[in-house]
Design a protein around this motif. Sequence first.
Motif, PDB file in Angstrom:
ATOM      1  N   THR A 107       0.682  -1.324  -0.156  1.00 35.38           N
ATOM      2  CA  THR A 107       0.144   0.067  -0.061  1.00 35.38           C
ATOM      3  C   THR A 107       0.987   1.228  -0.166  1.00 35.38           C
ATOM      4  N   VAL A 108       0.729   2.320  -0.870  1.00 31.93           N
ATOM      5  CA  VAL A 108       1.146   3.458  -0.733  1.00 31.93           C
ATOM      6  C   VAL A 108       0.286   4.394   0.003  1.00 31.93           C
ATOM      7  N   PHE A 109       0.869   4.886   1.167  1.00 26.03           N
ATOM      8  CA  PHE A 109       0.270   5.973   2.183  1.00 26.03           C
ATOM      9  C   PHE A 109      -0.080   7.201   1.380  1.00 26.03           C
ATOM     10  N   ALA A 110      -1.170   7.815   1.728  1.00 25.11           N
ATOM     11  CA  ALA A 110      -1.213   9.139   1.302  1.00 25.11           C
ATOM     12  C   ALA A 110      -0.249  10.021   2.005  1.00 25.11           C
ATOM     13  N   PRO A 111       0.518  11.095   1.188  1.00 20.58           N
ATOM     14  CA  PRO A 111       1.311  11.977   1.667  1.00 20.58           C
ATOM     15  C   PRO A 111       1.051  12.672   2.834  1.00 20.58           C
ATOM     16  N   LEU A 112       1.800  12.802   4.009  1.00 17.30           N
ATOM     17  CA  LEU A 112       1.437  13.739   5.139  1.00 17.30           C
ATOM     18  C   LEU A 112       1.982  15.299   4.663  1.00 17.30           C
ATOM     19  N   ASN A 269       9.633  20.773  11.895  1.00 17.20           N
ATOM     20  CA  ASN A 269       8.304  21.037  11.484  1.00 17.20           C
ATOM     21  C   ASN A 269       7.267  20.493  12.744  1.00 17.20           C
ATOM     22  N   HIS A 270       6.691  21.269  13.588  1.00 21.48           N
ATOM     23  CA  HIS A 270       5.943  20.838  14.506  1.00 21.48           C
ATOM     24  C   HIS A 270       4.855  20.040  14.147  1.00 21.48           C
ATOM     25  N   GLY A 271       4.165  20.818  12.859  1.00 21.80           N
ATOM     26  CA  GLY A 271       2.879  20.246  12.604  1.00 21.80           C
ATOM     27  C   GLY A 271       3.012  18.868  11.930  1.00 21.80           C
ATOM     28  N   ILE A 272       3.894  18.710  11.025  1.00 23.39           N
ATOM     29  CA  ILE A 272       4.071  17.499  10.457  1.00 23.39           C
ATOM     30  C   ILE A 272       4.663  16.398  11.369  1.00 23.39           C
ATOM     31  N   ASN A 273       5.274  16.831  12.486  1.00 28.75           N
ATOM     32  CA  ASN A 273       5.777  15.825  13.340  1.00 28.75           C
ATOM     33  C   ASN A 273       4.643  15.204  14.161  1.00 28.75           C
ATOM     34  N   ARG A 274       3.626  16.075  14.339  1.00 31.38           N
ATOM     35  CA  ARG A 274       2.248  15.697  14.897  1.00 31.38           C
ATOM     36  C   ARG A 274       1.539  14.786  13.800  1.00 31.38           C
ATOM     37  N   SER A 275       1.489  14.951  12.819  1.00 36.43           N
ATOM     38  CA  SER A 275       0.889  14.020  12.008  1.00 36.43           C
ATOM     39  C   SER A 275       1.818  12.840  11.603  1.00 36.43           C
ATOM     40  N   LEU A 276       2.961  13.030  11.906  1.00 37.81           N
ATOM     41  CA  LEU A 276       3.888  11.787  11.633  1.00 37.81           C
ATOM     42  C   LEU A 276       3.447  10.804  12.839  1.00 37.81           C
ATOM     43  N   LEU A 277       3.431  11.372  13.956  1.00 40.50           N
ATOM     44  CA  LEU A 277       3.095  10.537  15.263  1.00 40.50           C
ATOM     45  C   LEU A 277       1.754   9.947  15.178  1.00 40.50           C
ATOM     46  N   ARG A 278       0.886  10.654  14.642  1.00 38.92           N
ATOM     47  CA  ARG A 278      -0.810   9.882  14.454  1.00 38.92           C
ATOM     48  C   ARG A 278      -0.564   8.769  13.505  1.00 38.92           C
ATOM     49  N   ARG A 279       0.063   8.888  12.506  1.00 39.91           N
ATOM     50  CA  ARG A 279       0.301   7.742  11.749  1.00 39.91           C
ATOM     51  C   ARG A 279       1.043   6.702  12.288  1.00 39.91           C
ATOM     52  N   ILE A 421       5.504   9.182   2.415  1.00 37.54           N
ATOM     53  CA  ILE A 421       6.023  10.190   2.456  1.00 37.54           C
ATOM     54  C   ILE A 421       5.501  11.112   3.662  1.00 37.54           C
ATOM     55  N   ALA A 422       6.267  12.029   4.364  1.00 38.05           N
ATOM     56  CA  ALA A 422       5.738  13.227   5.131  1.00 38.05           C
ATOM     57  C   ALA A 422       6.449  14.331   4.810  1.00 38.05           C
ATOM     58  N   ASN A 423       5.843  15.170   4.109  1.00 35.16           N
ATOM     59  CA  ASN A 423       6.595  16.496   3.776  1.00 35.16           C
ATOM     60  C   ASN A 423       7.006  17.454   4.980  1.00 35.16           C
ATOM     61  N   VAL A 431      13.370  14.255   1.710  1.00 33.28           N
ATOM     62  CA  VAL A 431      12.340  13.124   1.747  1.00 33.28           C
ATOM     63  C   VAL A 431      12.258  12.247   3.033  1.00 33.28           C
ATOM     64  N   GLU A 432      11.343  12.795   3.930  1.00 33.05           N
ATOM     65  CA  GLU A 432      11.011  11.965   5.105  1.00 33.05           C
ATOM     66  C   GLU A 432       9.868  10.945   5.021  1.00 33.05           C
ATOM     67  N   SER A 433       9.969   9.898   5.418  1.00 30.85           N
ATOM     68  CA  SER A 433       9.126   8.717   5.120  1.00 30.85           C
ATOM     69  C   SER A 433       8.699   7.844   6.250  1.00 30.85           C
ATOM     70  N   ILE A 434       7.781   7.113   6.202  1.00 30.00           N
ATOM     71  CA  ILE A 434       7.402   5.827   7.228  1.00 30.00           C
ATOM     72  C   ILE A 434       6.927   4.761   6.563  1.00 30.00           C
ATOM     73  N   ALA A 435       7.407   3.373   7.039  1.00 34.37           N
ATOM     74  CA  ALA A 435       7.075   2.228   6.420  1.00 34.37           C
ATOM     75  C   ALA A 435       6.497   1.107   7.516  1.00 34.37           C
ATOM     76  N   LEU A 436       5.480   0.433   7.049  1.00 33.92           N
ATOM     77  CA  LEU A 436       5.029  -0.662   8.020  1.00 33.92           C
ATOM     78  C   LEU A 436       5.487  -1.847   7.463  1.00 33.92           C
ATOM     79  N   ILE A 437       6.394  -2.561   8.502  1.00 35.11           N
ATOM     80  CA  ILE A 437       6.845  -4.056   8.206  1.00 35.11           C
ATOM     81  C   ILE A 437       6.093  -5.152   9.192  1.00 35.11           C
ATOM     82  N   GLU A 438       5.535  -6.121   8.513  1.00 32.69           N
ATOM     83  CA  GLU A 438       4.832  -7.191   9.362  1.00 32.69           C
ATOM     84  C   GLU A 438       5.243  -8.511   9.214  1.00 32.69           C
TER      85      GLU A 438
END
Length: 440
Positions: A107-112, A269-279, A421-423, A431-438
């Motif tokens: 899955t490709v996550f929607a950009p933050l 970037n405090h706003g994107i940090n909060r979004s990144l933490l939520r995700r 990615i998270a902008n 490029v900041e990014s986040i990945a889920l591995i299971e």
Amino acid sequence: MPVARIESLDHEGRGVTHHEGKVIFVDGALPGETIDFSPYRKKASYELAQISRIVRPSPQRVTPRCRHFGNCGGCSMQHLDVAAQASAKQRVLEDALWHVGRVKPETVFAPLVGPGWGYRYRARLSVRYVPRKGGVLVGFREKKSSYVADMDSCEVLPPHVSALLLPLRALIDGFSLRDRLPQIEVAIGGEREEQMTVLVFRILEKMTAEDEAALRAFAETYALHIYVQPGGPDTAVPFWPMPIPELAYSLPDFGVKLAFAPTEFTQVNHGINRSLLRRAMSLLAPQKGERIADMFCGLGNFSLPIASLGADVVGIEGADALVKRAARNAAANGLAERSSFAVANLFEITPESYAALGRFDKMLIDPPREGAMELVKSLPHSADEAAPSRIVYVSCNPATLARDLEVLIVQKGYRLRGAGIANMFPQTSHVESIALIERA
């Protein structure tokens, strides 16, 4: 003069095309554009070039907001619409995952995304005394240069910090040691109503009484808090006004507040940090009774939200000062019972030293640009009961993320459930990014 159609953007935000068997990297060119280009560096397999003429511009090309764009090296993508920047960075991430790691996310996550301007709550400004340019310069480095850009404003800094650039030049120009002050670090904490701005002056010699008086007056005029730093980051000490309260930022979704020193690492970037933490917390899904590792935990940015959701978190970090800060933050937020922190060099971890940490149900990894190769190599195979069932990997470097994911997917038997990615740094190629591995 060669004519070419730009195919994509590279990880530095340059346009990429091919011409006569070579890859051409073109400064300032955008995908879909037809351009004339002029090479300025030629190698056997590639060339670096600049635009001579845009024959057919991209519909996503915009006029850069900052008049210093192109000279200042702080931004590289102001000529591309900010929404298109996120899409371009997503393609950079996907290209790196495939071409470096040979992996694709299910899955490709929607950009933050967030505001494109005024977002930098941390910055390191260079200072240089240049008599031939009229005195002191304060700002970012010039593009591909060690010189300081001659700038009087900055669109990615908060407006009140941008407005300080010229007054800072005048202040330092009047110092007796104006040629012994190479850097000013900016750190902002708090919310709008209680926002606190700290400037850390890197000063290599003792100030005179006149210098100190001028710096105190500057702090009072602009409602600033001043630190001075004669050596490395650990030498920064409060200067004026005294006492200086601690900087802090809040994470309202998790009911926590994190204190930090002005030279300690926090996200810009405090706003994107909060979004990144939520995700990250949504993907990790911490549960009561789980034991979760936060690798490269820093001052607890991810650790405290994990603990606030009921899991027991173990934060591992290489810097002793940050580990102590994380423990203090956990205690201040009433989370000490569900949090523990330890100092360890994760770049030298082995399967044996990893096993000594005990079993983890899940794991969050947030390494610096070098990535976490030794850590992922030290993890058990996903089929092993001792292996974490779920890993969330936050990265600031797509190439090292892709390299590490290849180990996790190909060698350790995990699945790459998703990535996006998270902008974090709009107007730049970062490029900041986040990945889920299971487990498979």
